[in-house]
Design a protein around this motif. Structure first.
Motif, PDB file in Angstrom:
ATOM      1  N   VAL A 254       0.775  -1.004  -0.069  1.00 39.33           N
ATOM      2  CA  VAL A 254      -0.230   0.047  -0.106  1.00 39.33           C
ATOM      3  C   VAL A 254       0.844   1.094  -0.135  1.00 39.33           C
ATOM      4  CG1 VAL A 254      -1.662   1.225   1.165  1.00 39.33           C
ATOM      5  CG2 VAL A 254      -1.519  -1.291   1.235  1.00 39.33           C
ATOM      6  N   ASN A 255       0.627   2.198  -0.921  1.00 32.94           N
ATOM      7  CA  ASN A 255       1.464   3.386  -1.030  1.00 32.94           C
ATOM      8  C   ASN A 255       0.631   4.492  -0.307  1.00 32.94           C
ATOM      9  OD1 ASN A 255      -0.402   4.487  -2.542  1.00 32.94           O
ATOM     10  ND2 ASN A 255       0.588   3.995  -4.508  1.00 32.94           N
ATOM     11  N   GLU A 256       1.144   5.665  -0.074  1.00 35.08           N
ATOM     12  CA  GLU A 256       0.626   6.828   0.565  1.00 35.08           C
ATOM     13  C   GLU A 256      -0.442   7.080   0.016  1.00 35.08           C
ATOM     14  OE1 GLU A 256       2.285  11.014   2.669  1.00 35.08           O
ATOM     15  OE2 GLU A 256       3.262  10.150   0.942  1.00 35.08           O
ATOM     16  N   SER A 257      -0.784   7.244  -1.118  1.00 35.54           N
ATOM     17  CA  SER A 257      -2.301   7.869  -1.664  1.00 35.54           C
ATOM     18  C   SER A 257      -3.203   6.599  -1.335  1.00 35.54           C
ATOM     19  CB  SER A 257      -1.895   7.899  -2.997  1.00 35.54           C
ATOM     20  OG  SER A 257      -1.574   6.949  -3.729  1.00 35.54           O
ATOM     21  N   GLN A 258      -2.900   5.317  -1.372  1.00 33.83           N
ATOM     22  CA  GLN A 258      -3.987   4.567  -1.065  1.00 33.83           C
ATOM     23  C   GLN A 258      -4.262   4.637   0.484  1.00 33.83           C
ATOM     24  OE1 GLN A 258      -1.625   1.079  -2.414  1.00 33.83           O
ATOM     25  NE2 GLN A 258      -2.906   0.805  -4.220  1.00 33.83           N
ATOM     26  N   LEU A 259      -2.982   4.728   1.324  1.00 36.57           N
ATOM     27  CA  LEU A 259      -3.469   5.069   2.463  1.00 36.57           C
ATOM     28  C   LEU A 259      -4.385   6.148   3.136  1.00 36.57           C
ATOM     29  CD1 LEU A 259      -2.669   3.991   5.639  1.00 36.57           C
ATOM     30  CD2 LEU A 259      -0.582   5.660   5.596  1.00 36.57           C
ATOM     31  N   ILE A 260      -4.311   7.385   2.453  1.00 33.89           N
ATOM     32  CA  ILE A 260      -4.876   8.422   2.425  1.00 33.89           C
ATOM     33  C   ILE A 260      -6.299   8.179   2.017  1.00 33.89           C
ATOM     34  CG2 ILE A 260      -5.324  10.509   1.677  1.00 33.89           C
ATOM     35  CD1 ILE A 260      -2.316  11.056   1.240  1.00 33.89           C
ATOM     36  N   GLU A 261      -6.641   7.168   1.205  1.00 36.98           N
ATOM     37  CA  GLU A 261      -7.873   6.908   0.841  1.00 36.98           C
ATOM     38  C   GLU A 261      -8.432   6.193   1.951  1.00 36.98           C
ATOM     39  OE1 GLU A 261      -8.008   4.818  -2.947  1.00 36.98           O
ATOM     40  OE2 GLU A 261      -7.103   6.405  -4.043  1.00 36.98           O
ATOM     41  N   ILE A 262      -7.642   5.097   2.444  1.00 41.13           N
ATOM     42  CA  ILE A 262      -8.378   4.319   3.621  1.00 41.13           C
ATOM     43  C   ILE A 262      -8.691   5.185   4.792  1.00 41.13           C
ATOM     44  CG2 ILE A 262      -7.817   2.427   5.457  1.00 41.13           C
ATOM     45  CD1 ILE A 262      -6.128   1.185   3.117  1.00 41.13           C
ATOM     46  N   LEU A 263      -7.661   6.275   5.100  1.00 39.61           N
ATOM     47  CA  LEU A 263      -8.052   7.154   6.231  1.00 39.61           C
ATOM     48  C   LEU A 263      -9.335   7.814   6.084  1.00 39.61           C
ATOM     49  CD1 LEU A 263      -4.545   8.560   6.762  1.00 39.61           C
ATOM     50  CD2 LEU A 263      -5.588   7.099   8.472  1.00 39.61           C
ATOM     51  N   GLU A 264      -9.340   8.337   4.651  1.00 44.37           N
ATOM     52  CA  GLU A 264     -10.740   9.040   4.365  1.00 44.37           C
ATOM     53  C   GLU A 264     -11.791   8.232   4.805  1.00 44.37           C
ATOM     54  OE1 GLU A 264     -10.266  10.385   0.561  1.00 44.37           O
ATOM     55  OE2 GLU A 264      -8.892  12.198   1.277  1.00 44.37           O
ATOM     56  N   GLN A 265     -11.827   6.741   4.324  1.00 39.28           N
ATOM     57  CA  GLN A 265     -12.992   5.920   4.674  1.00 39.28           C
ATOM     58  C   GLN A 265     -13.367   5.661   5.885  1.00 39.28           C
ATOM     59  OE1 GLN A 265     -11.872   2.202   2.512  1.00 39.28           O
ATOM     60  NE2 GLN A 265     -12.288   3.427   0.541  1.00 39.28           N
TER      61      GLN A 265
END
Length: 85
Positions: free
Chosen positions: A45-56
């Motif tokens: 998981v890269n940083e942008s994917q992690l940000i998406e997970i955080l938003e969810q």
């Protein structure tokens, strides 16, 4: 296990989040581990994917706004007698 799931940038971001909001970081870690165990992750998981997970997670954990009115009851019967002399 998280080092196998996250790339360096994502791991650093999650470490910074855990310093400020440990509960949120723990929820993300648990979610990532579950996703890895069930085969939902394809690679790290890269940083942008992690940000998406955080938003969810933020959308799911928004606290419900609750407004409570406490009305005080005044017994004005006795006070009115003093002013009507």
């Amino acid at each position: 296990m998280l080092s196998q799931i996250l790339d360096n940038e994502a791991r650093e971001r999650l470490a910074r989040i855990s310093m400020v909001k440990a509960e949120k970081a723990r929820a993300v870690e648990d979610l990532l581990i579950r996703m890895a165990q069930t085969g939902q992750l394809r690679g790290k998981v890269n940083e942008s994917q992690l940000i998406e997970i955080l938003e969810q997670i933020n959308q799911q954990q928004k606290p419900e706004t609750k407004i409570v009115y406490n009305r005080r009851k005044f017994d004005d019967d006795e006070d009115e007698d003093d002013f009507n002399l």
